[in-house]
Design a protein around this motif. Structure first.
Motif, mmCIF file in Angstrom:
data_model
loop_
_atom_site.group_PDB
_atom_site.id
_atom_site.type_symbol
_atom_site.label_atom_id
_atom_site.label_comp_id
_atom_site.label_asym_id
_atom_site.label_seq_id
_atom_site.Cartn_x
_atom_site.Cartn_y
_atom_site.Cartn_z
ATOM 1 N N UNK A 171 15.772 4.030 -19.964
ATOM 2 C CA UNK A 171 17.168 3.585 -19.997
ATOM 3 C C UNK A 171 17.640 3.338 -21.418
ATOM 4 N N UNK A 172 16.695 3.135 -22.346
ATOM 5 C CA UNK A 172 17.047 2.796 -23.718
ATOM 6 C C UNK A 172 16.768 3.910 -24.709
ATOM 7 N N UNK A 173 15.810 4.767 -24.416
ATOM 8 C CA UNK A 173 15.373 5.724 -25.438
ATOM 9 C C UNK A 173 14.812 6.988 -24.787
ATOM 10 N N UNK A 174 14.766 8.040 -25.586
ATOM 11 C CA UNK A 174 14.077 9.258 -25.183
ATOM 12 C C UNK A 174 12.582 9.016 -25.349
ATOM 13 N N UNK A 175 11.805 9.312 -24.314
ATOM 14 C CA UNK A 175 10.389 8.974 -24.316
ATOM 15 C C UNK A 175 9.557 10.179 -23.894
ATOM 16 N N UNK A 176 8.485 10.421 -24.650
ATOM 17 C CA UNK A 176 7.527 11.463 -24.292
ATOM 18 C C UNK A 176 6.156 10.818 -24.128
ATOM 19 N N UNK A 177 5.699 10.600 -22.869
ATOM 20 C CA UNK A 177 4.379 10.023 -22.668
ATOM 21 C C UNK A 177 3.295 11.073 -22.882
ATOM 22 N N UNK A 178 2.259 10.693 -23.598
ATOM 23 C CA UNK A 178 1.192 11.621 -23.952
ATOM 24 C C UNK A 178 -0.141 11.009 -23.537
ATOM 25 N N UNK A 179 -0.653 11.462 -22.396
ATOM 26 C CA UNK A 179 -1.946 10.957 -21.921
ATOM 27 C C UNK A 179 -3.038 11.635 -22.738
ATOM 28 N N UNK A 230 -0.393 -4.329 -25.101
ATOM 29 C CA UNK A 230 -0.546 -5.068 -26.353
ATOM 30 C C UNK A 230 0.487 -4.752 -27.408
ATOM 31 N N UNK A 231 0.026 -4.665 -28.660
ATOM 32 C CA UNK A 231 0.933 -4.391 -29.771
ATOM 33 C C UNK A 231 1.683 -3.072 -29.567
ATOM 34 N N UNK A 232 0.990 -2.061 -29.035
ATOM 35 C CA UNK A 232 1.612 -0.758 -28.874
ATOM 36 C C UNK A 232 2.795 -0.798 -27.929
ATOM 37 N N UNK A 233 2.628 -1.445 -26.779
ATOM 38 C CA UNK A 233 3.730 -1.545 -25.825
ATOM 39 C C UNK A 233 4.879 -2.374 -26.394
ATOM 40 N N UNK A 234 4.546 -3.447 -27.094
ATOM 41 C CA UNK A 234 5.596 -4.281 -27.698
ATOM 42 C C UNK A 234 6.350 -3.495 -28.766
ATOM 43 N N UNK A 241 -3.181 7.017 -17.567
ATOM 44 C CA UNK A 241 -2.031 7.821 -17.164
ATOM 45 C C UNK A 241 -1.034 7.046 -16.314
ATOM 46 N N UNK A 242 -1.515 6.366 -15.292
ATOM 47 C CA UNK A 242 -0.601 5.674 -14.382
ATOM 48 C C UNK A 242 0.185 4.592 -15.106
ATOM 49 N N UNK A 243 -0.508 3.807 -15.915
ATOM 50 C CA UNK A 243 0.168 2.745 -16.654
ATOM 51 C C UNK A 243 1.173 3.328 -17.649
ATOM 52 N N UNK A 244 0.777 4.392 -18.329
ATOM 53 C CA UNK A 244 1.656 4.992 -19.327
ATOM 54 C C UNK A 244 2.910 5.567 -18.681
ATOM 55 N N UNK A 245 2.763 6.257 -17.566
ATOM 56 C CA UNK A 245 3.924 6.841 -16.892
ATOM 57 C C UNK A 245 4.888 5.766 -16.420
ATOM 58 N N UNK A 246 4.351 4.692 -15.860
ATOM 59 C CA UNK A 246 5.210 3.594 -15.408
ATOM 60 C C UNK A 246 5.950 2.963 -16.578
#
Length: 254
Positions: free
Chosen positions: A48-56, A13-17, A36-41
């Protein structure tokens, strides 16, 4: 200069956009979500565009949120922009028929999660004399509709909480803004109707609702305004939506 942007409810939703929009700017992203699975993917997609830290993280769990935010890696610890996006509606029954568990879930997600993230990240912003809290509300926070009951109440809280943040933060250099979208086609209605896709599709049938990308671009614009500018609140609807007439109950045959 790139920013560190913390986004709750970031896997859809809004968060991913929002994550995609800020990634295009080269900002560092802390993406918080429960799945978790969706967030990691999704995080892998953005790398490729940004530094990302996924936080489950389940943002309704105060102790877990405290631990997670206190343990952010140094590169992501100084959050410049907090986007409190996590939220949901459950059910559309009238207040006297609704499920109390649904009410609890909406209060915990729409109010408490927002409070926890704000309270824990705000001191660092104040200390650094910069930062921006952007809260995602809804037109339901101002305009009631049948079945909106607690959902509308939680979004009214978001609106007023943002105003009170502005009062508290005067003189700190930290900004607070509230964005209130109207009807937008995301997973929102599928969640509200607990997976009933046919019922959810009817919400958007024969109309052109807002998209998640529309709202994300507005949030990005708010974050990109000059540091001395504060957009207090912004309400946005599709041109196919407007305020309804006042309801009147008519007594027939009495």
């Amino acid at each position: 200069m790139s920013r560190t942007v913390f986004i709750s409810g970031a896997s859809s939703g809004f968060g991913a956009a929002c994550a995609r929009a800020f990634a295009r700017k080269g900002d560092r992203l802390v993406l918080a979500a429960r799945r978790a699975a969706r967030l990691d993917t999704f995080a892998e997609e953005l790398r490729d565009q940004a530094r990302v830290y996924p936080l489950v993280l389940d943002l309704r769990e105060r102790a877990a949120v405290e631990k997670a935010l206190a343990s952010l890696p140094a590169e992501f610890a100084e959050v410049d922009v907090l986007i409190n996006n996590a939220g949901l509606a459950l059910g559309l029954e009238p207040a006297h028929q609704t499920d109390l568990d649904d009410w609890d879930t909406m209060v915990d997600t729409n109010i408490k999660a927002l409070m926890y993230c704000t309270r824990l990240l705000l001191p660092g912003m104040v200390e650094r004399k910069r930062g921006h809290v952007i809260n995602v509300s809804s037109t339901a926070g101002d305009w009631p509709y049948p079945g909106g009951n607690v959902y509308g109440g939680t979004k009214a809280f978001v609106n007023q909480f943002t105003r009170n943040l502005r009062a508290d933060l005067l003189g700190t250099g930290v900004r607070a803004s509230c964005v209130a979208p109207g009807m937008a086609e995301t997973e929102f209605s599928q969640v509200r109707f607990k997976g009933d896709a046919a019922r959810a599709d009817q919400v958007y049938a024969d109309t052109r609702p807002l998209t998640a990308e529309d709202v994300a671009e507005i949030i990005l614009w708010i974050a990109d305004t000059p540091p001395h500018v504060n957009v207090n609140s912004l309400e946005v609807m599709s041109v196919d939506q407007a305020w309804g007439h006042l309801a009147v109950h008519r007594h027939r045959g009495s």
